[in-house]
Design a protein around this motif. Structure first.
Motif, short mmCIF file in Angstrom:
data_model
loop_
_atom_site.label_atom_id
_atom_site.label_comp_id
_atom_site.label_asym_id
_atom_site.label_seq_id
_atom_site.Cartn_x
_atom_site.Cartn_y
_atom_site.Cartn_z
N GLN A 183 0.83 -1.21 0.00
CA GLN A 183 0.00 0.00 0.00
C GLN A 183 0.86 1.26 0.00
N THR A 184 2.00 1.21 0.66
CA THR A 184 2.94 2.34 0.64
C THR A 184 3.45 2.58 -0.77
N LYS A 185 3.83 1.51 -1.46
CA LYS A 185 4.33 1.64 -2.82
C LYS A 185 3.25 2.15 -3.77
N ILE A 186 2.02 1.71 -3.56
CA ILE A 186 0.92 2.16 -4.40
C ILE A 186 0.65 3.65 -4.20
N LYS A 187 0.66 4.09 -2.95
CA LYS A 187 0.33 5.48 -2.64
C LYS A 187 1.42 6.46 -3.05
N PHE A 188 2.68 6.04 -2.98
CA PHE A 188 3.77 6.99 -3.16
C PHE A 188 4.56 6.81 -4.46
N ASN A 189 4.27 5.77 -5.21
CA ASN A 189 4.89 5.58 -6.53
C ASN A 189 3.81 5.70 -7.59
N ARG A 190 3.88 6.75 -8.37
CA ARG A 190 2.79 7.15 -9.25
C ARG A 190 2.29 6.05 -10.16
N ASN A 191 3.18 5.31 -10.80
CA ASN A 191 2.76 4.33 -11.80
C ASN A 191 2.78 2.89 -11.29
#
Length: 201
Positions: free
Chosen positions: A36-44
């Motif tokens: 969820q952190t990667k989804i929220k903070f990495n645009r693509n």
């Protein structure tokens, strides 16, 4: 001439790079929190199917850029036999996110024991600590206040450091942004005691 421009490029675009450990028992939701952190903070970044995440055996990694720094996350397996490997990463870490399965009441004391064993390590003295009461979307989950009362006896081992506890539902992404925001601010404030590595864009 090339080396001059390359040196200037490095100076302009370099980013301070930090390492954050995501620890806790197996099935506490560490990998879901990381995804969820990667989804929220990495645009693509599209992520994986959160309902198909299995128990981590070894290490999951993730990276985000936020507030001008690069944060690398190491999600370590939480099975009892793997906890002995956690300390291999302590000396390089700049922050700890300890995740508790609030709905697994039978293992709460086991989680506390793992926490106390971790927090007393000399390499973690003064390192920012975020305690995450995960799975708050489950009706039977212990409240954050109840978990804090159970872990209260660990206060002497925690010592002087930035510390915060938060209610989270990693599956629903509740509390993820607040968690990362708090950890980022603490790490940036803590730079004099544990300097970063340098990363380039």
């Amino acid at each position: 001439m090339f080396s001059l421009f390359y040196g200037l490029w490095k100076y302009i675009f370099k980013r301070d790079e930090f390492y954050v450990l995501i620890l806790g028992l197996d099935n506490a939701g560490k990998t879901t929190f990381l995804e969820q952190t990667k989804i929220k903070f990495n645009r693509n970044y599209k992520g994986v199917n959160l309902n198909k995440i299995t128990t981590t055996v070894g290490l999951n990694i993730g990276k985000i850029e936020y507030k001008g720094i690069v944060m690398n996350f190491w999600d370590l397996g939480g099975q009892h036999e793997l906890q002995s490997l956690w300390d291999k990463y302590y000396a390089e870490s700049h922050g700890i996110i300890f995740i508790i399965d609030s709905a697994d009441i039978e293992r709460i004391e086991e989680s506390k024991a793992a926490f106390e064993n971790m927090i007393t390590n000399e390499h973690l003295v003064g390192i920012p600590l975020l305690i995450v009461a995960n799975k708050q979307d489950i009706l039977e989950a212990l409240s954050l206040d109840r978990i804090k009362s159970i872990f209260k006896s660990s206060a002497p081992q925690i010592g002087k450091r930035d510390i915060h506890s938060i209610s989270v539902s990693a599956l629903n992404s509740q509390g993820i942004t607040e968690s990362i925001d708090w950890m980022t601010n603490c790490i940036k404030r803590n730079v004099p005691s544990r300097p970063p590595n340098n990363a380039e864009e």
